[in-house]
Design a protein around this motif. Structure first.
Motif, PDB file in Angstrom:
ATOM      1  N   LYS A   2       0.845  -1.381   0.025  1.00 43.22           N
ATOM      2  CA  LYS A   2      -0.048  -0.133   0.085  1.00 43.22           C
ATOM      3  C   LYS A   2       0.933   1.232   0.069  1.00 43.22           C
ATOM      4  CE  LYS A   2      -3.917  -2.024   2.368  1.00 43.22           C
ATOM      5  NZ  LYS A   2      -4.919  -2.011   3.594  1.00 43.22           N
ATOM      6  N   LYS A  97      -6.768   8.505   8.571  1.00 40.38           N
ATOM      7  CA  LYS A  97      -6.993   7.702   9.902  1.00 40.38           C
ATOM      8  C   LYS A  97      -7.579   6.453   9.570  1.00 40.38           C
ATOM      9  CE  LYS A  97      -8.043  11.470  13.160  1.00 40.38           C
ATOM     10  NZ  LYS A  97      -9.263  12.073  14.097  1.00 40.38           N
ATOM     11  N   ASN A  99      -6.233   3.843   8.217  1.00 40.79           N
ATOM     12  CA  ASN A  99      -5.672   3.258   7.125  1.00 40.79           C
ATOM     13  C   ASN A  99      -4.082   3.068   7.519  1.00 40.79           C
ATOM     14  OD1 ASN A  99      -7.635   3.307   5.227  1.00 40.79           O
ATOM     15  ND2 ASN A  99      -7.648   5.592   5.224  1.00 40.79           N
ATOM     16  N   ASP A 100      -3.665   1.880   6.967  1.00 43.28           N
ATOM     17  CA  ASP A 100      -2.142   1.614   6.929  1.00 43.28           C
ATOM     18  C   ASP A 100      -1.676   1.500   5.546  1.00 43.28           C
ATOM     19  OD1 ASP A 100      -2.462   0.966   9.763  1.00 43.28           O
ATOM     20  OD2 ASP A 100      -3.121  -0.908   9.325  1.00 43.28           O
ATOM     21  N   TYR A 101      -0.399   1.883   5.757  1.00 41.15           N
ATOM     22  CA  TYR A 101       0.471   1.997   4.279  1.00 41.15           C
ATOM     23  C   TYR A 101       1.695   1.309   4.406  1.00 41.15           C
ATOM     24  CZ  TYR A 101      -3.051   5.798   3.768  1.00 41.15           C
ATOM     25  OH  TYR A 101      -4.214   6.403   3.647  1.00 41.15           O
ATOM     26  N   ASP A 102       2.511   1.079   3.520  1.00 37.15           N
ATOM     27  CA  ASP A 102       3.840   0.589   3.453  1.00 37.15           C
ATOM     28  C   ASP A 102       4.772   1.400   3.062  1.00 37.15           C
ATOM     29  OD1 ASP A 102       3.062  -2.429   4.106  1.00 37.15           O
ATOM     30  OD2 ASP A 102       2.079  -2.142   1.993  1.00 37.15           O
ATOM     31  N   SER A 121       4.027   9.749   7.616  1.00 34.14           N
ATOM     32  CA  SER A 121       4.986   8.654   7.931  1.00 34.14           C
ATOM     33  C   SER A 121       5.409   8.306   9.286  1.00 34.14           C
ATOM     34  CB  SER A 121       6.181   8.995   6.937  1.00 34.14           C
ATOM     35  OG  SER A 121       7.109   9.675   7.530  1.00 34.14           O
ATOM     36  N   CYS A 123       3.441   9.069  12.075  1.00 28.32           N
ATOM     37  CA  CYS A 123       2.215   8.345  12.548  1.00 28.32           C
ATOM     38  C   CYS A 123       2.174   6.900  12.251  1.00 28.32           C
ATOM     39  CB  CYS A 123       1.125   9.204  12.225  1.00 28.32           C
ATOM     40  SG  CYS A 123       1.068  11.046  12.933  1.00 28.32           S
ATOM     41  N   LYS A 124       2.423   6.466  11.013  1.00 31.32           N
ATOM     42  CA  LYS A 124       2.279   5.268  10.528  1.00 31.32           C
ATOM     43  C   LYS A 124       3.516   4.461  10.639  1.00 31.32           C
ATOM     44  CE  LYS A 124      -1.712   6.294   9.017  1.00 31.32           C
ATOM     45  NZ  LYS A 124      -3.203   5.871   9.913  1.00 31.32           N
ATOM     46  N   GLN A 125       4.632   4.952  10.967  1.00 23.43           N
ATOM     47  CA  GLN A 125       5.773   4.157  11.200  1.00 23.43           C
ATOM     48  C   GLN A 125       6.231   3.546   9.911  1.00 23.43           C
ATOM     49  OE1 GLN A 125       7.886   4.352  14.404  1.00 23.43           O
ATOM     50  NE2 GLN A 125       6.730   6.010  14.275  1.00 23.43           N
ATOM     51  N   VAL A 126       6.180   4.202   8.864  1.00 25.36           N
ATOM     52  CA  VAL A 126       6.666   3.481   7.592  1.00 25.36           C
ATOM     53  C   VAL A 126       7.716   4.559   6.981  1.00 25.36           C
ATOM     54  CG1 VAL A 126       4.563   2.492   7.216  1.00 25.36           C
ATOM     55  CG2 VAL A 126       4.573   4.837   6.423  1.00 25.36           C
TER      56      VAL A 126
END
Length: 394
Positions: A2, A97, A99-102, A121, A123-126
């Motif tokens: 993603k 909010k 949703n996850d991403y790579d 990035s 917040c999502k740690q990616v």
């Protein structure tokens, strides 16, 4: 996989960022594993207040979702742009909010979209991949009053440091940016994928050489008319000098449009036509009808590092190029483009002398278009981006 793409401008909007990132998304789509998802968060077309085109707020097709944030009508002033960005950032905050991403990719000219990407990035740690199209901190001192620049430059310098250090990798669209960033961020990894020539311009490239047939040649400029371009400083005197010898056609809009109109009126110019922004298809038609294509950047130190995207469009059409640029852009044009005359920015005498060196001939620039085709550049950028997310994607 993603992938989240943040670009303030995207198709069908008219801007270098829109054209660049639309082509990039197409390139990434071809390289992602089956079942992958790309989410683009952008805005409804807003580049120019005098140009509008319909586009859906949400668009979904074959693994691609585009969210377009609606913005209030605004001009190109800094305050209006700031308000527009705040609205965009708030909507991005809502959309990400849950949703996850790579991977997060952010393309930015005025720094803040890059900072927004860094925040997402984190917040999502990616991983974060940044595409930097201008050096906003370096430009502030030139385009703002000294007092205002003194107040806000340290703030944006801090934002820049935080943003760049959050990135796994940073691409710079101009090689002229590299010394600035390497000096400040020696441990960061950088790449240099420039702007390029879109398919529509390559298809419109001339096949044979053809001389101008006009008694009074037509000079065309197309693009933004802001402080960065400084047209109000150069066109009035230049047009007045060439009255009866050249016809100027200026296509676009921007923050200094009114200043340009006033300067033309004060100079009493009768050989300048102003045209509102047009679609890309219409623009190519204007280019093809021109005898000379004009380019200009204001006489600021920061602009000696940039490489305008307009250079690639102009060169593809095979027209003589009359360019008031310095630094990296001047060197790039001199080394890569035939039948191009360079003059010092805002220097109308130098511009007159440079014009005499042009041949009023349209001719193919086959080697240039092959070297800087957007599709090939974006393939390389797409590979570079995806390797940040997954080194096994080679």
């Amino acid at each position: 996989m993603k992938v989240l793409i943040l670009s303030f401008h995207f198709q069908p909007d008219l801007s270098a960022g829109s054209f660049r990132n639309t082509a990039l998304v197409e390139a990434i789509q071809k390289k992602l594993p089956r079942g992958s998802e790309i989410t683009v968060m952008t805005t409804l077309p807003n580049r120019y207040s005098s140009f509008s085109v319909d586009a859906p707020k949400q668009e979904t097709s074959s693994g691609l979702t585009i969210h377009r944030v609606a913005l209030p009508s605004h001009k190109s002033g800094m305050l209006d742009q700031s308000k527009a960005f705040v609205i965009y950032a708030r909507q991005v905050h809502k959309l990400v909010k849950g949703n996850d991403y790579d991977l997060v990719y952010a393309s930015s000219s005025r720094l803040m979209t890059a900072a927004l990407g860094a925040w997402v990035s984190q917040c999502k740690q990616v991983p974060l991949y940044l595409d930097i199209r201008d050096i906003f901190v370096d430009t502030i001192k030139d385009v703002l009053s000294r007092k205002l620049a003194w107040i806000i430059k340290p703030i944006f310098a801090f934002i820049e440091r935080w943003t760049v250090k959050k990135a796994s990798k940073v691409n710079l669209v101009s090689g002229g940016f590299l010394p600035y960033f390497q000096d400040r961020y020696p441990h960061q990894a950088f790449s240099l994928f420039t702007n390029g020539i879109d398919k529509a311009f390559i298809e419109a490239s001339p096949l044979v050489e053809q001389s101008s047939a006009r008694t009074i040649p037509e000079v065309i400029y197309a693009g933004n008319m802001g402080e960065g371009q400084g047209l109000h400083h150069i066109i009035p005197n230049l047009a007045k000098h060439f009255e009866g010898k050249l016809q100027f056609k200026l296509i676009g809009d921007g923050g200094r449009y009114k200043h340009l109109v006033e300067a033309l009126q004060n100079a009493g110019c009768t050989n300048v036509e102003l045209v509102d922004p047009v679609s890309r298809e219409e623009l190519i038609g204007f280019y093809q009808s021109a005898d000379v294509l004009f380019l200009h950047l204001n006489d600021y130190d920061a602009f000696k590092k940039v490489l305008p995207s307009k250079v690639f469009e102009y060169a593809a059409l095979g027209k003589p190029i009359w360019a008031g640029v310095g630094g990296f852009a001047a060197k790039f044009i001199q080394e890569n483009i035939d039948n191009a005359a360079i003059f010092s920015p805002c220097n109308d005498k130098d511009a007159v002398d440079a014009f005499a060196n042009l041949q009023l001939v349209t001719q193919p620039r086959t080697d240039f278009t092959a070297s800087f085709a957007r599709t090939e550049i974006m393939k390389g950028l797409a590979d570079d981006i995806l390797l940040v997310a997954d080194p096994d994607l080679r």
